[in-house]
Design an enzyme around this catalytic site. Structure first.
Site, PDB file in Angstrom:
ATOM      1  N   PRO A 113       9.153   4.829  -3.342  1.00 47.90           N
ATOM      2  CA  PRO A 113       9.409   5.782  -2.256  1.00 47.90           C
ATOM      3  C   PRO A 113      10.848   5.678  -1.772  1.00 47.90           C
ATOM      4  O   PRO A 113      11.380   4.587  -1.582  1.00 47.90           O
ATOM      5  CB  PRO A 113       8.426   5.331  -1.159  1.00 47.90           C
ATOM      6  CG  PRO A 113       7.374   4.546  -1.881  1.00 47.90           C
ATOM      7  CD  PRO A 113       8.069   3.894  -3.026  1.00 47.90           C
ATOM      8  N   GLY A 115      13.837   5.455   0.697  1.00 47.00           N
ATOM      9  CA  GLY A 115      14.043   5.021   2.069  1.00 47.00           C
ATOM     10  C   GLY A 115      13.160   3.862   2.495  1.00 47.00           C
ATOM     11  O   GLY A 115      13.215   3.450   3.647  1.00 47.00           O
ATOM     12  N   CYS A 116      12.341   3.315   1.600  1.00 47.03           N
ATOM     13  CA  CYS A 116      11.456   2.230   2.010  1.00 47.03           C
ATOM     14  C   CYS A 116      12.177   0.891   2.099  1.00 47.03           C
ATOM     15  O   CYS A 116      11.660  -0.056   2.663  1.00 47.03           O
ATOM     16  CB  CYS A 116      10.288   2.105   1.026  1.00 47.03           C
ATOM     17  SG  CYS A 116      10.792   1.546  -0.624  1.00 47.03           S
ATOM     18  N   GLY A 117      13.364   0.812   1.498  1.00 41.57           N
ATOM     19  CA  GLY A 117      14.105  -0.444   1.538  1.00 41.57           C
ATOM     20  C   GLY A 117      13.807  -1.359   0.376  1.00 41.57           C
ATOM     21  O   GLY A 117      14.593  -2.233   0.050  1.00 41.57           O
ATOM     22  N   LEU A 118      12.677  -1.168  -0.269  1.00 44.81           N
ATOM     23  CA  LEU A 118      12.281  -2.046  -1.352  1.00 44.81           C
ATOM     24  C   LEU A 118      13.240  -1.958  -2.527  1.00 44.81           C
ATOM     25  O   LEU A 118      13.624  -2.963  -3.122  1.00 44.81           O
ATOM     26  CB  LEU A 118      10.863  -1.713  -1.804  1.00 44.81           C
ATOM     27  CG  LEU A 118      10.307  -2.555  -2.980  1.00 44.81           C
ATOM     28  CD1 LEU A 118      10.263  -4.017  -2.585  1.00 44.81           C
ATOM     29  CD2 LEU A 118       8.920  -2.064  -3.366  1.00 44.81           C
TER      30      LEU A 118
END
Length: 310
Positions: A113, A115-118
């Site tokens: 996804p 923008g999740c930062g992952l």
């Protein structure tokens, strides 16, 4: 299909020179290196696009694949096809079954996804991935061999001789000299090309030292470790993270080579004469091997400096 593009071109220029206090403008020409987009496509899908010198594409493909962890050995590449286009070069690489599946799985993990930062965290972890260990390699070098390695590399850089605008990476074997060298407008590309050359020629990295004409960043240390070279020699300075990474890999990092002078930043035992000439406490103060390079707070590294006065 267009002809294979040149690696250098002659271009017109206007020069300004100051002679006897007066400025003089003249028109002449100069040789400059070519730079072109090079796309690496694996099993029909583009993976990366690099700006590079248009030469030694097969070596580049193998070395890039190794340094990126896409393959671990030459046998995992079934085919390499270099396609010339007006806009650039497309290097089509066909991977063997397991290697191809591994790359597919990696792409699937990266398509998370937005923008999740992952993805950002995974990218940072990939940049600071554990470096391959070269600690067991028995190679030792004398000061004369270190100076010779840099001198000999300067003699096998035809593109740099013509343009003065490219980097080189070479492999030095004591008693044999520079057994392989590659040039490119990008320092990382030159080292990738060298890695591919050594892999395709079956030359073991533990038998010699990688020599580079650029500064030493963490990526250069990581690539030298993948080659398996226990010594990395550079004409310019290293970054702090490069020093920590070299130490963690058990790699001897020699930099700032200027004629017969140089600095040894890590694992000085591979340069026995340097160890013999300095105080033990200077060696003991060096960062510990196998330390986590990312976690270290080292900002200054003690060095073993060899300076000869004649």
């Amino acid at each position: 299909m267009p002809e294979q593009r040149p690696t250098r071109l002659i271009v017109p220029r206007i020069t300004r020179r100051v002679k006897g206090g007066n400025e003089v403008y003249e028109t002449d020409s100069r040789m400059v290196p070519e730079e072109t987009p090079v796309a690496f496509s694996y099993n029909g899908t583009t993976h990366a696009v690099m700006m590079a010198s248009p030469a030694d594409m097969e070596d580049f493909a193998v070395g890039f694949s190794l340094s990126e962890g896409i393959v671990s050995k030459l046998a995992e590449i079934d085919e390499i096809a270099v396609e010339e286009h007006d806009e650039g070069i497309d290097v089509q690489i066909v991977l063997a079954g397991e290697a191809g599946q591994g790359l597919t799985d990696r792409r699937r993990r990266m398509a998370g996804p937005v923008g999740c930062g992952l993805c950002g965290i995974e990218s940072i972890e990939q940049a600071l991935k554990p470096v391959a260990s070269v600690a067991r390699a028995k190679l030792k070098l004398t000061p004369d061999e270190i100076a010779e390695a840099v001198k000999l590399l300067s003699q096998v850089q035809p593109l740099h001789s013509d343009t003065g605008a490219v980097h080189a990476a070479g492999f030095y074997v004591p008693g044999k000299g520079i057994v392989a060298a590659r040039e490119d407008v990008g320092r990382h590309n030159a080292l990738d090309k060298l890695a591919g050359t050594l892999c395709r020629a079956g030359i073991a990295g533990k038998t010699g030292a990688v020599v580079i004409t650029s500064r030493v960043s963490i990526e250069m240390v990581q690539k030298a470790a993948i080659i398996g070279a226990p010594v990395l020699i550079a004409v310019s300075a290293p970054t702090a993270l490069a020093i920590r990474t070299a130490q963690a890999a058990g790699m001897t990092l020699v930099a700032l080579v200027r004629g017969d002078e140089f600095d040894v930043f890590t694992c000085p035992e591979r340069v026995p004469s340097a160890v013999e000439q300095v105080k033990t406490k200077a060696i003991d103060a060096m960062p510990n091997a196998n330390a986590d390079p990312a976690a270290s707070t080292l900002v200054q590294s003690p060095t073993v400096r060899l300076v000869q006065y004649g």
